[in-house]
Structure formats: C-alpha cells, structure tokens
Scaffold this motif. Structure first.
Motif, PDB file in Angstrom:
ATOM      1  N   LEU A   1       0.825  -1.206   0.000  1.00  0.00           N
ATOM      2  CA  LEU A   1       0.000   0.000   0.000  1.00  0.00           C
ATOM      3  C   LEU A   1       0.862   1.259   0.000  1.00  0.00           C
ATOM      4  O   LEU A   1       0.577   2.227  -0.712  1.00  0.00           O
ATOM      5  N   ARG A   2       1.931   1.254   0.787  1.00  0.00           N
ATOM      6  CA  ARG A   2       2.834   2.406   0.842  1.00  0.00           C
ATOM      7  C   ARG A   2       3.521   2.613  -0.507  1.00  0.00           C
ATOM      8  O   ARG A   2       3.646   3.739  -0.997  1.00  0.00           O
ATOM      9  N   LYS A   3       3.955   1.522  -1.115  1.00  0.00           N
ATOM     10  CA  LYS A   3       4.619   1.610  -2.411  1.00  0.00           C
ATOM     11  C   LYS A   3       3.682   2.213  -3.457  1.00  0.00           C
ATOM     12  O   LYS A   3       4.068   3.115  -4.207  1.00  0.00           O
ATOM     13  N   GLN A   4       2.453   1.750  -3.500  1.00  0.00           N
ATOM     14  CA  GLN A   4       1.485   2.279  -4.455  1.00  0.00           C
ATOM     15  C   GLN A   4       1.210   3.755  -4.194  1.00  0.00           C
ATOM     16  O   GLN A   4       1.108   4.552  -5.117  1.00  0.00           O
ATOM     17  N   TYR A   5       1.114   4.124  -2.919  1.00  0.00           N
ATOM     18  CA  TYR A   5       0.848   5.521  -2.570  1.00  0.00           C
ATOM     19  C   TYR A   5       1.976   6.433  -3.042  1.00  0.00           C
ATOM     20  O   TYR A   5       1.716   7.448  -3.688  1.00  0.00           O
TER      21      TYR A   5
ATOM     22  N   ALA B   1       8.423  11.741  -7.396  1.00  0.00           N
ATOM     23  CA  ALA B   1       9.829  12.138  -7.243  1.00  0.00           C
ATOM     24  C   ALA B   1      10.487  11.363  -6.098  1.00  0.00           C
ATOM     25  O   ALA B   1      11.615  10.880  -6.225  1.00  0.00           O
ATOM     26  N   LEU B   2       9.782  11.246  -4.990  1.00  0.00           N
ATOM     27  CA  LEU B   2      10.296  10.485  -3.850  1.00  0.00           C
ATOM     28  C   LEU B   2      10.477   9.025  -4.235  1.00  0.00           C
ATOM     29  O   LEU B   2      11.483   8.405  -3.908  1.00  0.00           O
ATOM     30  N   TYR B   3       9.492   8.476  -4.941  1.00  0.00           N
ATOM     31  CA  TYR B   3       9.563   7.075  -5.373  1.00  0.00           C
ATOM     32  C   TYR B   3      10.790   6.853  -6.266  1.00  0.00           C
ATOM     33  O   TYR B   3      11.562   5.920  -6.035  1.00  0.00           O
ATOM     34  N   SER B   4      10.984   7.710  -7.249  1.00  0.00           N
ATOM     35  CA  SER B   4      12.128   7.560  -8.158  1.00  0.00           C
ATOM     36  C   SER B   4      13.446   7.702  -7.418  1.00  0.00           C
ATOM     37  O   SER B   4      14.386   6.941  -7.653  1.00  0.00           O
ATOM     38  N   SER B   5      13.510   8.670  -6.535  1.00  0.00           N
ATOM     39  CA  SER B   5      14.731   8.892  -5.770  1.00  0.00           C
ATOM     40  C   SER B   5      15.086   7.678  -4.911  1.00  0.00           C
ATOM     41  O   SER B   5      16.233   7.217  -4.896  1.00  0.00           O
ATOM     42  N   MET B   6      14.097   7.158  -4.204  1.00  0.00           N
ATOM     43  CA  MET B   6      14.342   6.005  -3.335  1.00  0.00           C
ATOM     44  C   MET B   6      14.669   4.762  -4.152  1.00  0.00           C
ATOM     45  O   MET B   6      15.507   3.958  -3.747  1.00  0.00           O
ATOM     46  N   LEU B   7      14.033   4.615  -5.294  1.00  0.00           N
ATOM     47  CA  LEU B   7      14.287   3.465  -6.146  1.00  0.00           C
ATOM     48  C   LEU B   7      15.710   3.499  -6.698  1.00  0.00           C
ATOM     49  O   LEU B   7      16.420   2.489  -6.673  1.00  0.00           O
ATOM     50  N   LEU B   8      16.141   4.663  -7.159  1.00  0.00           N
ATOM     51  CA  LEU B   8      17.474   4.780  -7.753  1.00  0.00           C
ATOM     52  C   LEU B   8      18.595   4.703  -6.726  1.00  0.00           C
ATOM     53  O   LEU B   8      19.702   4.266  -7.051  1.00  0.00           O
ATOM     54  N   THR B   9      18.318   5.114  -5.497  1.00  0.00           N
ATOM     55  CA  THR B   9      19.361   5.041  -4.469  1.00  0.00           C
ATOM     56  C   THR B   9      19.347   3.706  -3.733  1.00  0.00           C
ATOM     57  O   THR B   9      20.209   3.464  -2.893  1.00  0.00           O
TER      58      THR B   9
ATOM     59  N   LYS C   1      17.038   2.637  -1.620  1.00  0.00           N
ATOM     60  CA  LYS C   1      16.470   2.744  -0.282  1.00  0.00           C
ATOM     61  C   LYS C   1      14.999   2.328  -0.228  1.00  0.00           C
ATOM     62  O   LYS C   1      14.428   2.220   0.854  1.00  0.00           O
ATOM     63  N   LEU C   2      14.390   2.092  -1.385  1.00  0.00           N
ATOM     64  CA  LEU C   2      12.953   1.828  -1.423  1.00  0.00           C
ATOM     65  C   LEU C   2      12.578   0.546  -0.690  1.00  0.00           C
ATOM     66  O   LEU C   2      11.665   0.546   0.140  1.00  0.00           O
ATOM     67  N   ASP C   3      13.273  -0.547  -0.962  1.00  0.00           N
ATOM     68  CA  ASP C   3      12.931  -1.825  -0.334  1.00  0.00           C
ATOM     69  C   ASP C   3      13.066  -1.766   1.185  1.00  0.00           C
ATOM     70  O   ASP C   3      12.222  -2.284   1.908  1.00  0.00           O
ATOM     71  N   HIS C   4      14.128  -1.132   1.660  1.00  0.00           N
ATOM     72  CA  HIS C   4      14.338  -1.000   3.103  1.00  0.00           C
ATOM     73  C   HIS C   4      13.221  -0.170   3.732  1.00  0.00           C
ATOM     74  O   HIS C   4      12.680  -0.529   4.784  1.00  0.00           O
ATOM     75  N   HIS C   5      12.870   0.930   3.074  1.00  0.00           N
ATOM     76  CA  HIS C   5      11.801   1.805   3.567  1.00  0.00           C
ATOM     77  C   HIS C   5      10.480   1.048   3.633  1.00  0.00           C
ATOM     78  O   HIS C   5       9.755   1.126   4.634  1.00  0.00           O
ATOM     79  N   LEU C   6      10.153   0.318   2.575  1.00  0.00           N
ATOM     80  CA  LEU C   6       8.890  -0.415   2.534  1.00  0.00           C
ATOM     81  C   LEU C   6       8.848  -1.525   3.584  1.00  0.00           C
ATOM     82  O   LEU C   6       7.805  -1.765   4.196  1.00  0.00           O
ATOM     83  N   ALA C   7       9.975  -2.182   3.812  1.00  0.00           N
ATOM     84  CA  ALA C   7      10.031  -3.224   4.850  1.00  0.00           C
ATOM     85  C   ALA C   7       9.823  -2.615   6.232  1.00  0.00           C
ATOM     86  O   ALA C   7       9.123  -3.190   7.079  1.00  0.00           O
ATOM     87  N   GLU C   8      10.430  -1.443   6.476  1.00  0.00           N
ATOM     88  CA  GLU C   8      10.250  -0.758   7.759  1.00  0.00           C
ATOM     89  C   GLU C   8       8.794  -0.348   7.971  1.00  0.00           C
ATOM     90  O   GLU C   8       8.235  -0.533   9.049  1.00  0.00           O
ATOM     91  N   ILE C   9       8.183   0.212   6.934  1.00  0.00           N
ATOM     92  CA  ILE C   9       6.787   0.637   7.015  1.00  0.00           C
ATOM     93  C   ILE C   9       5.893  -0.571   7.275  1.00  0.00           C
ATOM     94  O   ILE C   9       4.975  -0.521   8.099  1.00  0.00           O
ATOM     95  N   ASP C  10       6.153  -1.661   6.573  1.00  0.00           N
ATOM     96  CA  ASP C  10       5.343  -2.868   6.722  1.00  0.00           C
ATOM     97  C   ASP C  10       5.390  -3.373   8.162  1.00  0.00           C
ATOM     98  O   ASP C  10       4.360  -3.672   8.762  1.00  0.00           O
TER      99      ASP C  10
END
Length: 122
Positions: A38-42, A49-57, A59-68
């Motif tokens: 749900l967080r990823k889709q949001y 911009a935040l999604y692209s930035s986190m994906l390219l660096t 950090k996205l998977d770690h962030h989504l795991a923490e949120i989950d």
C-alpha cells in the motif's frame, strides 16, 4: 564529452553495441506485506519524485520493509487496546458469537484506518 546527470550522481554505463545502458544493480528484495504494498502504491502515484529517488538510491525496499513492520506492530497494538477498552472477551465470544464478530470487525476496520492515515498515507 560532458557527463550526464546520472554519471554526476555516481552512476555508470555499460556499452551494448552502439548503445549505453545504465549499470543498475537489482538487489534481492524481500516479499512485501500488505502495508508495504500500500505504501509503495501511494508514493508511486502521489509522490513520484520520492519514489524515483528512493528506487534509484536503493532505499525503497528498506523503507517499505520498515513501514510494513511498523504498520503491523501498530495494528496489533491498537487492536489489543481496543479489545481491552471495549470489553471484548472470550466469554462474550462463547455467549454471543455474532456480537463478538461484529465488534471485532469494527475494531479491525477502525485500527486499519488509523494505521493507513498515520503511517501509509503520510
């Protein structure tokens, strides 16, 4: 030749014939739970911009795991508190099952709304 923005940020390219392809590394990601999805889709839809930035660096998977994890813990805590506060016990479950189900479902829905607004859609 002038460096591209990707190279300035530390990226590199691999030559494939006449083309240059970004040298991106795909990391092994853990499967996402309900809250992470749900967080990823949001952020993909409402914060591109935040999604692209986190994906390219990376950090996205770690962030989504923490949120989950945080959402699941928060959900469990809220449900337990509301069960205690509203007096939903095993004796109610044995005496009036439909009333117990109605109250438990109500608590689940309220807790879900709280978690969505506090952690997912912020």
């Amino acid at each position: 030749m002038e460096k591209s923005t990707f190279e300035v940020l530390g990226g590199s390219y691999i030559r494939g014939g006449d083309y240059l392809f970004p040298d991106l590394i795909i990391t092994d990601s853990t499967p996402l739970g309900k809250w992470g999805q749900l967080r990823k889709q949001y952020i993909k839809v409402h914060r591109p911009a935040l999604y692209s930035s986190m994906l390219l660096t990376g950090k996205l998977d770690h962030h989504l795991a923490e949120i989950d994890l945080a959402c699941q813990e928060r959900m469990d805590r809220i449900v337990a508190q509301l069960h205690k506060q509203e007096g939903i016990t095993e004796s109610l479950k044995s005496s009036d099952q439909m009333e117990w189900v109605r109250r438990a479902n109500s608590i689940q829905l309220r807790a879900k709304e709280i978690v969505l607004h506090e952690l997912v859609y912020c």
